[in-house]
Design a protein around this motif. Structure first.
Motif, PDB file in Angstrom:
ATOM      1  N   TYR A  11       0.881  -1.174   0.000  1.00  0.00           N
ATOM      2  CA  TYR A  11       0.000   0.000   0.000  1.00  0.00           C
ATOM      3  C   TYR A  11       0.912   1.216   0.000  1.00  0.00           C
ATOM      4  CZ  TYR A  11      -3.564   3.360   1.333  1.00  0.00           C
ATOM      5  OH  TYR A  11      -4.420   4.439   1.349  1.00  0.00           O
ATOM      6  N   THR A  12       0.770   2.072  -0.989  1.00  0.00           N
ATOM      7  CA  THR A  12       1.629   3.255  -1.072  1.00  0.00           C
ATOM      8  C   THR A  12       0.785   4.520  -1.089  1.00  0.00           C
ATOM      9  OG1 THR A  12       1.667   3.150  -3.488  1.00  0.00           O
ATOM     10  CG2 THR A  12       3.467   2.067  -2.328  1.00  0.00           C
ATOM     11  N   VAL A  13       1.315   5.539  -0.471  1.00  0.00           N
ATOM     12  CA  VAL A  13       0.691   6.859  -0.455  1.00  0.00           C
ATOM     13  C   VAL A  13       1.733   7.839  -0.963  1.00  0.00           C
ATOM     14  CG1 VAL A  13      -0.299   8.668   0.999  1.00  0.00           C
ATOM     15  CG2 VAL A  13      -0.797   6.261   1.484  1.00  0.00           C
ATOM     16  N   ARG A  14       1.318   8.732  -1.831  1.00  0.00           N
ATOM     17  CA  ARG A  14       2.244   9.703  -2.405  1.00  0.00           C
ATOM     18  C   ARG A  14       1.602  11.079  -2.389  1.00  0.00           C
ATOM     19  NH1 ARG A  14       3.979   9.431  -8.558  1.00  0.00           N
ATOM     20  NH2 ARG A  14       5.028  11.432  -8.639  1.00  0.00           N
ATOM     21  N   TYR A  15       2.321  12.059  -1.901  1.00  0.00           N
ATOM     22  CA  TYR A  15       1.840  13.437  -1.874  1.00  0.00           C
ATOM     23  C   TYR A  15       3.000  14.338  -2.277  1.00  0.00           C
ATOM     24  CZ  TYR A  15      -0.548  17.658  -0.476  1.00  0.00           C
ATOM     25  OH  TYR A  15      -1.152  18.890  -0.491  1.00  0.00           O
ATOM     26  N   GLU A  16       2.815  15.120  -3.328  1.00  0.00           N
ATOM     27  CA  GLU A  16       3.847  16.042  -3.802  1.00  0.00           C
ATOM     28  C   GLU A  16       3.219  17.392  -4.112  1.00  0.00           C
ATOM     29  OE1 GLU A  16       5.941  14.500  -7.176  1.00  0.00           O
ATOM     30  OE2 GLU A  16       6.211  12.556  -6.229  1.00  0.00           O
ATOM     31  N   ASP A  17       3.869  18.431  -3.680  1.00  0.00           N
ATOM     32  CA  ASP A  17       3.460  19.812  -3.931  1.00  0.00           C
ATOM     33  C   ASP A  17       2.072  20.113  -3.386  1.00  0.00           C
ATOM     34  OD1 ASP A  17       5.836  20.583  -5.129  1.00  0.00           O
ATOM     35  OD2 ASP A  17       5.189  19.867  -7.084  1.00  0.00           O
TER      36      ASP A  17
END
Length: 137
Positions: A11-17
């Protein structure tokens, strides 16, 4: 009888900018604002595209996604090639804002939406190789 198998789940979570502020966008005035004022308000874009041959479109986006991935691999018989199955469930949405400029770098229009809706048909603006050669001298 299965001779070797493996199951992986991730399970991956990604948050950018940060998202482009709608408040900032509504203050931009097509026909009056130019590239400099827009960059001052929004910062550097993530992507630059050609627009109408001599104009450009700038795209800002942010990433806020979560995804499950499951992979199963197994050998069904000794010395036989293995089999593999993968499944991804990706809830990624990439919201963004695009601004269009004419040849004089004047803002024509802006629009918010998902990247998949904003960028179809656009290609990255090519580098000016002649200018680069002049700069290298």
């Amino acid at each position: 009888m299965l001779h070797g198998s493996c199951m992986q789940a991730a399970y991956t979570v990604r948050y950018e900018d940060n998202p482009v502020s709608t408040g900032v966008l509504v203050r931009l005035r097509p026909g009056e604002d130019d590239l400099e004022s827009c960059l001052t308000s929004l910062g550097a874009p993530h992507h630059v595209f050609e627009y109408n041959y001599d104009g450009m479109a700038l795209l800002w986006h942010h990433v806020d996604s979560a995804a499950w991935a499951v992979t199963v691999s197994m050998n069904v018989a000794r010395n036989a090639p293995g089999a593999r199955f993968s499944m991804d469930s990706d809830s990624a949405t990439m919201p963004g804002a695009m601004l269009w400029f004419d040849r004089d770098c004047r803002l024509i229009k802006w629009r918010q939406g998902l990247m998949r809706d904003l960028k179809p048909g656009f290609r990255p603006r090519p580098a000016d190789l002649e200018q680069q050669d002049r700069d290298d001298r």
